[in-house]
Design a protein around this motif. Structure first.
Motif, PDB file in Angstrom:
ATOM      1  N   ARG A 181      46.656  -8.083  -9.576  1.00 31.14           N
ATOM      2  CA  ARG A 181      45.265  -7.959 -10.050  1.00 31.14           C
ATOM      3  C   ARG A 181      44.648  -9.303 -10.437  1.00 31.14           C
ATOM      4  NH1 ARG A 181      43.129  -3.049 -10.361  1.00 31.14           N
ATOM      5  NH2 ARG A 181      44.530  -1.278 -10.306  1.00 31.14           N
ATOM      6  N   GLU A 182      45.469 -10.289 -10.733  1.00 31.51           N
ATOM      7  CA  GLU A 182      44.943 -11.617 -11.099  1.00 31.51           C
ATOM      8  C   GLU A 182      44.377 -12.348  -9.887  1.00 31.51           C
ATOM      9  OE1 GLU A 182      44.706 -12.818 -14.253  1.00 31.51           O
ATOM     10  OE2 GLU A 182      45.405 -10.804 -14.805  1.00 31.51           O
ATOM     11  N   THR A 183      45.075 -12.294  -8.775  1.00 30.92           N
ATOM     12  CA  THR A 183      44.647 -13.024  -7.576  1.00 30.92           C
ATOM     13  C   THR A 183      43.938 -12.132  -6.562  1.00 30.92           C
ATOM     14  OG1 THR A 183      46.797 -12.663  -6.515  1.00 30.92           O
ATOM     15  CG2 THR A 183      46.525 -14.697  -7.794  1.00 30.92           C
ATOM     16  N   MET A 184      43.884 -10.833  -6.832  1.00 29.59           N
ATOM     17  CA  MET A 184      43.277  -9.877  -5.907  1.00 29.59           C
ATOM     18  C   MET A 184      42.294  -8.985  -6.665  1.00 29.59           C
ATOM     19  SD  MET A 184      46.858  -8.917  -4.050  1.00 29.59           S
ATOM     20  CE  MET A 184      46.472  -8.692  -2.336  1.00 29.59           C
ATOM     21  N   PRO A 185      41.200  -9.568  -7.144  1.00 30.56           N
ATOM     22  CA  PRO A 185      40.277  -8.773  -7.972  1.00 30.56           C
ATOM     23  C   PRO A 185      39.551  -7.705  -7.158  1.00 30.56           C
ATOM     24  CG  PRO A 185      39.359 -10.940  -7.521  1.00 30.56           C
ATOM     25  CD  PRO A 185      40.754 -10.940  -6.975  1.00 30.56           C
ATOM     26  N   VAL A 186      39.334  -6.585  -7.790  1.00 25.85           N
ATOM     27  CA  VAL A 186      38.606  -5.479  -7.165  1.00 25.85           C
ATOM     28  C   VAL A 186      37.098  -5.681  -7.364  1.00 25.85           C
ATOM     29  CG1 VAL A 186      38.157  -2.989  -7.305  1.00 25.85           C
ATOM     30  CG2 VAL A 186      40.507  -3.850  -7.376  1.00 25.85           C
ATOM     31  N   GLU A 187      36.702  -6.207  -8.497  1.00 24.48           N
ATOM     32  CA  GLU A 187      35.284  -6.334  -8.825  1.00 24.48           C
ATOM     33  C   GLU A 187      34.617  -7.562  -8.222  1.00 24.48           C
ATOM     34  OE1 GLU A 187      33.278  -4.137 -10.242  1.00 24.48           O
ATOM     35  OE2 GLU A 187      34.921  -2.727 -10.523  1.00 24.48           O
ATOM     36  N   ASP A 188      35.364  -8.586  -7.812  1.00 19.27           N
ATOM     37  CA  ASP A 188      34.765  -9.798  -7.252  1.00 19.27           C
ATOM     38  C   ASP A 188      35.048  -9.869  -5.757  1.00 19.27           C
ATOM     39  OD1 ASP A 188      33.807 -12.291  -6.590  1.00 19.27           O
ATOM     40  OD2 ASP A 188      34.814 -13.347  -8.223  1.00 19.27           O
TER      41      ASP A 188
END
Length: 154
Positions: free
Chosen positions: A63-70
């Motif tokens: 989730r740090e390097t693969m954001p859902v919102e950005d």
């Protein structure tokens, strides 16, 4: 854009596999004086040839390097490579005609939210797009004088 992938979150890719489609990479299309040049080329190609594509899935693993919102941040493939999950094969066929446009393009609504809950779109960009899909379908139905039909489960 990310989507639910059952119990996971994923991005999808559709990549050409057939040699004839792969040969088109970097091919130039002469558009001078041809306002419908791309449509004409696609129509000619699929009238003579079919195609094959691979559906690929990239699972969210960090989730740090693969954001859902950005949506501007590409997900690193070295952390989560795309995995082939299906092939799409299409025989040669008519690719476009005015009647098909009236029936399908102008008469049906498309939206990623027509899918299963298990494949629901995610992220702010996808949420922002939802009303645009709905407004577009409503506008086409009013403008074309033909009600837009939502897909039905068979």
């Amino acid at each position: 854009m990310p989507l639910r992938h059952g119990d996971y979150v994923a991005k999808y890719s559709v990549a050409p596999l057939s040699p004839a489609l792969l040969a088109l990479k970097d091919a130039k299309v002469e558009t001078g004086g041809r306002p419908d040049a791309l449509r004409e080329e696609v129509k000619a190609f699929f009238r003579e040839q079919g195609g094959e594509w691979e559906l690929r899935v990239q699972l969210l693993t960090n989730r740090e390097t693969m954001p859902v919102e950005d949506a501007s941040v590409p997900w690193p493939e070295e952390e989560s490579p795309y995995i082939a999950v299906a092939r799409i094969s299409v025989p040669s066929q008519p690719a476009w005609d005015a009647e098909r446009v009236r029936e399908i393009d102008d008469g049906m609504a498309f939206s990623p939210w027509h899918g299963l809950e298990a494949h629901r779109p995610l992220g702010g960009i996808m949420r922002a797009r939802r009303p645009a899909y709905e407004d577009s379908a409503r506008f086409r139905g009013t403008r074309n004088g033909c009600p837009v039909h939502e897909p039905r489960q068979g």
